[in-house]
Design an enzyme around this catalytic site. Structure first.
Site, PDB file in Angstrom:
ATOM      1  N   GLU A 296     -19.151  47.960 -26.363  1.00  0.00           N
ATOM      2  CA  GLU A 296     -17.699  48.037 -26.495  1.00  0.00           C
ATOM      3  C   GLU A 296     -17.320  47.640 -27.920  1.00  0.00           C
ATOM      4  OE1 GLU A 296     -15.690  46.365 -23.065  1.00  0.00           O
ATOM      5  OE2 GLU A 296     -16.702  47.781 -21.752  1.00  0.00           O
TER       6      GLU A 296
HETATM    7  C1  HEC Z   1     -15.225  50.564 -25.263  1.00  0.00           C
HETATM    8  C2  HEC Z   1     -14.107  50.639 -24.353  1.00  0.00           C
HETATM    9  C3  HEC Z   1     -13.348  49.378 -24.025  1.00  0.00           C
HETATM   10  C4  HEC Z   1     -12.797  48.471 -24.892  1.00  0.00           C
HETATM   11  C5  HEC Z   1     -12.865  48.454 -26.386  1.00  0.00           C
HETATM   12  C6  HEC Z   1     -12.090  47.519 -24.077  1.00  0.00           C
HETATM   13  N1  HEC Z   1     -12.202  47.835 -22.745  1.00  0.00           N
HETATM   14 FE1  HEC Z   1     -11.330  46.898 -21.206  1.00  0.00          FE
HETATM   15  N2  HEC Z   1     -12.485  47.911 -19.938  1.00  0.00           N
HETATM   16  C7  HEC Z   1     -13.339  48.943 -20.276  1.00  0.00           C
HETATM   17  C8  HEC Z   1     -14.191  49.253 -19.146  1.00  0.00           C
HETATM   18  C9  HEC Z   1     -15.262  50.323 -19.097  1.00  0.00           C
HETATM   19  C10 HEC Z   1     -13.838  48.351 -18.132  1.00  0.00           C
HETATM   20  C11 HEC Z   1     -14.501  48.204 -16.757  1.00  0.00           C
HETATM   21  C12 HEC Z   1     -15.709  47.305 -16.976  1.00  0.00           C
HETATM   22  C13 HEC Z   1     -16.300  46.778 -15.689  1.00  0.00           C
HETATM   23  O1  HEC Z   1     -15.577  46.673 -14.706  1.00  0.00           O
HETATM   24  O2  HEC Z   1     -17.480  46.425 -15.685  1.00  0.00           O
HETATM   25  C14 HEC Z   1     -12.741  47.539 -18.645  1.00  0.00           C
HETATM   26  C15 HEC Z   1     -12.059  46.571 -17.917  1.00  0.00           C
HETATM   27  C16 HEC Z   1     -10.949  45.890 -18.374  1.00  0.00           C
HETATM   28  C17 HEC Z   1     -10.066  45.070 -17.573  1.00  0.00           C
HETATM   29  C18 HEC Z   1     -10.193  44.824 -16.079  1.00  0.00           C
HETATM   30  C19 HEC Z   1      -9.325  45.749 -15.278  1.00  0.00           C
HETATM   31  C20 HEC Z   1      -9.610  45.688 -13.814  1.00  0.00           C
HETATM   32  O3  HEC Z   1      -8.851  46.295 -13.050  1.00  0.00           O
HETATM   33  O4  HEC Z   1     -10.588  45.060 -13.392  1.00  0.00           O
HETATM   34  C21 HEC Z   1      -9.108  44.569 -18.417  1.00  0.00           C
HETATM   35  C22 HEC Z   1      -7.953  43.659 -18.031  1.00  0.00           C
HETATM   36  C23 HEC Z   1      -9.423  45.044 -19.740  1.00  0.00           C
HETATM   37  N3  HEC Z   1     -10.525  45.861 -19.672  1.00  0.00           N
HETATM   38  C24 HEC Z   1      -8.753  44.683 -20.909  1.00  0.00           C
HETATM   39  C25 HEC Z   1      -9.299  44.887 -22.168  1.00  0.00           C
HETATM   40  C26 HEC Z   1      -8.908  44.157 -23.376  1.00  0.00           C
HETATM   41  C27 HEC Z   1      -7.840  43.089 -23.427  1.00  0.00           C
HETATM   42  C28 HEC Z   1      -9.681  44.629 -24.390  1.00  0.00           C
HETATM   43  C29 HEC Z   1      -9.717  44.177 -25.828  1.00  0.00           C
HETATM   44  C30 HEC Z   1     -10.039  42.774 -26.049  1.00  0.00           C
HETATM   45  C31 HEC Z   1     -10.528  45.664 -23.829  1.00  0.00           C
HETATM   46  N4  HEC Z   1     -10.281  45.771 -22.484  1.00  0.00           N
HETATM   47  C32 HEC Z   1     -11.396  46.435 -24.575  1.00  0.00           C
HETATM   48  C33 HEC Z   1     -13.384  49.569 -21.492  1.00  0.00           C
HETATM   49  C34 HEC Z   1     -12.988  48.952 -22.677  1.00  0.00           C
END
Ligand code: HEC
Ligand code: HEC
Length: 321
Positions: free
Chosen positions: A130
């Site tokens: 990520e």
């Molecule tokens: C490269 C892509 C990527 C980036 C950059 C990223 N995310 Fe995500 N995010 C995801 C993915 C894929 C998941 C699911 C991961 C899992 O459940 O294992 C996720 C899950 C989440 C969730 C949980 C949602 C749920 O319903 O469970 C939140 C809240 C979130 N991200 C916020 C953020 C925040 C705040 C940042 C920056 C600090 C961020 N993400 C950066 C791809 C990304």
């Protein structure tokens, strides 16, 4: 005999009248889905700082990826990809969920490994596929920035550090709610907010048992369930990855194998593709998969289409969307 019947029918009508009065007061209070609150209590200064951080590539190792890269608010809070792409084009293992309404999830991530939004933020920042960064580097880059030091100092007496970065972003995430959907308007008593077809779709959603898993304010997000309760999805699909093991990765308990947090359906109209592996291209495909693997039953096309029409009434309003 006659008297008894009169009393009985009197009692019956009295009870019915009382029920009608109660219903008028709180029309759909007994439904398994609850409205999203119209406002949440957040600190506006932290929200502004969190918004800047959320949209800033500075958090990633090579300044190429922001939270918003994978959670595009204007298109529903996800990235529209089967699985997410991080720094240097690295492909992640799982589908990106929406960031809208995540404050109403009982845990974060598909497998629930983060207990709350602050804990969740360690994930993307440090995950090599990520943002691939280290906290000391994040903090020192923010200190070198021309604006962040003053912004942090205005809010936090101890300036920029890991906890404060997480605190500000989490506060912003809490503000990302979508109240006032047509469905919520109906829940609150506006009968004409939904068409008869959409109401029919909701009745089917309950009758088929979808609401035993998708329920509460988020229409999901409040329990774990095995994917493949009645048919083995993973045997059918093949190529089982670590991400497919779901909650088992967190607990090591056999009964948690392939178990996931039931996803929220609030923004589902906008967050294709679906399922943790992004294998369902359309909402209809996801609903088909639910009938086959969660309910183990057939249903006519018109019932599935009506359910899709109902799901599309769940997304509400946000200034960011
Ligand atoms: C490269 C892509 C990527 C980036 C950059 C990223 N995310 Fe995500 N995010 C995801 C993915 C894929 C998941 C699911 C991961 C899992 O459940 O294992 C996720 C899950 C989440 C969730 C949980 C949602 C749920 O319903 O469970 C939140 C809240 C979130 N991200 C916020 C953020 C925040 C705040 C940042 C920056 C600090 C961020 N993400 C950066 C791809 C990304
Ligand atoms: C036994 C619990 C259970 C039942 C019953 C159930 N679901 Fe699900 N639903 C889940 C789980 C768990 C997932 C996530 C599966 C995955 O991605 O691995 C899911 C995923 C979905 C998704 C995809 C959401 C997304 O963002 O990827 C939709 C849409 C959906 N369900 C709708 C329905 C409908 C409509 C019904 C009734 C026909 C239904 N579900 C019945 C547990 C359930």
């Amino acid at each position: 005999m006659l008297n008894e019947m009169r009393i009985e029918s009197f009692l019956f009508f009295a009870a019915a009248g009382l029920a009608a009065l109660l219903l008028a007061a709180d029309v759909h209070a007994e439904e398994p889905i609850k409205p999203i609150p119209e406002a949440v209590n957040v600190n506006p200064f932290k929200v502004d700082l969190g918004r800047s951080l959320f949209h800033d590539t500075i958090l990633s190792k090579d300044d190429t990826i922001a939270c918003a890269s994978c959670h595009e608010l204007a298109s529903g809070g996800d990235d529209g990809l089967r699985v997410s792409i991080g720094i240097e084009g690295r492909e992640g293992p799982i589908n990106s969920p929406t960031v809208f309404n995540t404050a109403f999830n009982f845990k974060q991530f598909w497998d629930g490994r983060a207990r709350d939004l602050e804990a969740q933020i360690d994930g993307p920042i440090q995950n090599p596929v990520e943002m691939g960064n280290l906290w000391p580097d994040v903090v020192s880059k923010l200190y070198q920035d021309s604006d962040y030091p003053a912004q942090f100092n205005a809010i936090y007496s101890d300036g920029i550090n890991r906890n404060n970065v997480k605190n500000a972003i989490a506060e912003y995430l809490k503000s990302l709610i979508t109240p006032n959907s047509r469905f919520d308007q109906w829940l609150k008593g506006n009968e004409s907010a939904l068409t008869d077809y959409e109401k029919h779709g909701y009745e089917l959603f309950k009758d088929y048992g979808c609401s035993s898993c998708h329920q509460g304010a988020n229409v999901g997000g409040n329990m774990f369930q095995v994917f493949g309760v009645l048919n083995d999805y993973f045997k059918r699909r093949g190529d089982i990855t670590d991400a497919d093991l779901g909650r088992y990765n967190v607990t090591g308990n056999e009964e948690d194998r392939h178990s996931f947090k039931v996803p929220s359906l609030r923004m589902a109209a906008h967050t294709a593709p679906y399922l943790h592996d992004g294998s369902a291209e359309t909402l209809r495909d996801a609903v088909d998969a639910m009938f086959e693997f969660q309910l183990g039953r057939e249903a006519p096309d018109e019932d599935k289409d009506a359910i899709v029409a109902f799901i599309k009434t769940l997304a509400g309003e946000s200034e960011e969307f």
